[in-house]
Design a protein around this motif. Structure first.
Motif, PDB file in Angstrom:
ATOM      1  N   PHE A   1       0.816  -1.214   0.000  1.00 34.59           N
ATOM      2  CA  PHE A   1       0.000   0.000   0.000  1.00 34.59           C
ATOM      3  C   PHE A   1       0.847   1.261   0.000  1.00 34.59           C
ATOM      4  CE2 PHE A   1      -2.573  -3.353   1.916  1.00 34.59           C
ATOM      5  CZ  PHE A   1      -3.577  -3.385   0.970  1.00 34.59           C
TER       6      PHE A   1
ATOM      7  N   CYS B   1       3.391   1.559  -1.929  1.00 33.22           N
ATOM      8  CA  CYS B   1       3.735   1.724  -3.334  1.00 33.22           C
ATOM      9  C   CYS B   1       2.540   2.125  -4.189  1.00 33.22           C
ATOM     10  CB  CYS B   1       4.334   0.427  -3.879  1.00 33.22           C
ATOM     11  SG  CYS B   1       5.852  -0.069  -3.057  1.00 33.22           S
ATOM     12  N   MET B   2       1.337   2.009  -3.668  1.00 34.88           N
ATOM     13  CA  MET B   2       0.130   2.313  -4.451  1.00 34.88           C
ATOM     14  C   MET B   2       0.003   3.799  -4.718  1.00 34.88           C
ATOM     15  SD  MET B   2      -3.056   0.182  -3.157  1.00 34.88           S
ATOM     16  CE  MET B   2      -3.073  -1.579  -3.243  1.00 34.88           C
TER      17      MET B   2
ATOM     18  N   ARG C   1      -2.996   5.096  -5.318  1.00 32.98           N
ATOM     19  CA  ARG C   1      -4.385   5.478  -5.053  1.00 32.98           C
ATOM     20  C   ARG C   1      -4.616   5.569  -3.542  1.00 32.98           C
ATOM     21  NH1 ARG C   1      -7.709   1.171  -3.661  1.00 32.98           N
ATOM     22  NH2 ARG C   1      -6.764  -0.885  -3.880  1.00 32.98           N
TER      23      ARG C   1
ATOM     24  N   ALA D   1      -5.624   4.635   0.013  1.00 33.14           N
ATOM     25  CA  ALA D   1      -5.724   3.404   0.801  1.00 33.14           C
ATOM     26  C   ALA D   1      -6.462   3.743   2.094  1.00 33.14           C
ATOM     27  CB  ALA D   1      -4.349   2.843   1.099  1.00 33.14           C
TER      28      ALA D   1
ATOM     29  N   HIS E   1      -7.201  -1.258   4.634  1.00 36.73           N
ATOM     30  CA  HIS E   1      -6.004  -1.691   3.915  1.00 36.73           C
ATOM     31  C   HIS E   1      -4.804  -1.792   4.859  1.00 36.73           C
ATOM     32  CE1 HIS E   1      -8.155   0.207   0.347  1.00 36.73           C
ATOM     33  NE2 HIS E   1      -8.102  -1.090   0.085  1.00 36.73           N
TER      34      HIS E   1
END
Length: 117
Positions: free
Chosen positions: A22, A24-25, A27, A29, A33
């Protein structure tokens, strides 16, 4: 000491494996998450606080050691309870204007301007 290092290593690995995807995401979170990583960080914190309290109490005279240990553990628990009390509106839902509004009852929770709730 070896058992503590081993426990901390496994808990850190568990935290990292749950948090890294998460991080590295690109969007948003949400809390669910991060919840598994949060559980690992809580367990890791407990092991570290317990180890630090034991090490601190071992440096003191025999009569003061247990008192110091229980004081440190009690302080950590009191801090956790206080933190829960202060931030529980974020968990259980809040009604009223957003915290960014100067008249909001939750303005004191807005520690950083980038936080939006």
């Amino acid at each position: 000491r070896g058992k503590t290092v081993s426990a901390c290593s496994w808990l850190f690995l568990g935290w990292f494996l749950h948090y890294a995807p998460f991080w590295c995401m690109g969007r948003v979170a949400y809390f669910h998450h991060y919840f598994p990583a949060f559980l690992f960080s809580c367990m890791l914190s407990a092991v570290i606080i317990s180890y630090a309290a034991l090490a601190f109490s071992a440096m003191l005279p025999e009569l003061l050691g247990p008192v110091a240990y229980h004081t440190v553990i009690g302080g950590a628990l009191a801090g956790a309870v206080c933190s829960f009390y202060i931030f529980s509106p974020l968990v259980y839902g809040m009604e009223g204007p957003p915290a960014s509004d100067p008249s909001s009852a939750f303005r004191h929770l807005l520690w950083l301007e980038s936080w939006q709730f």
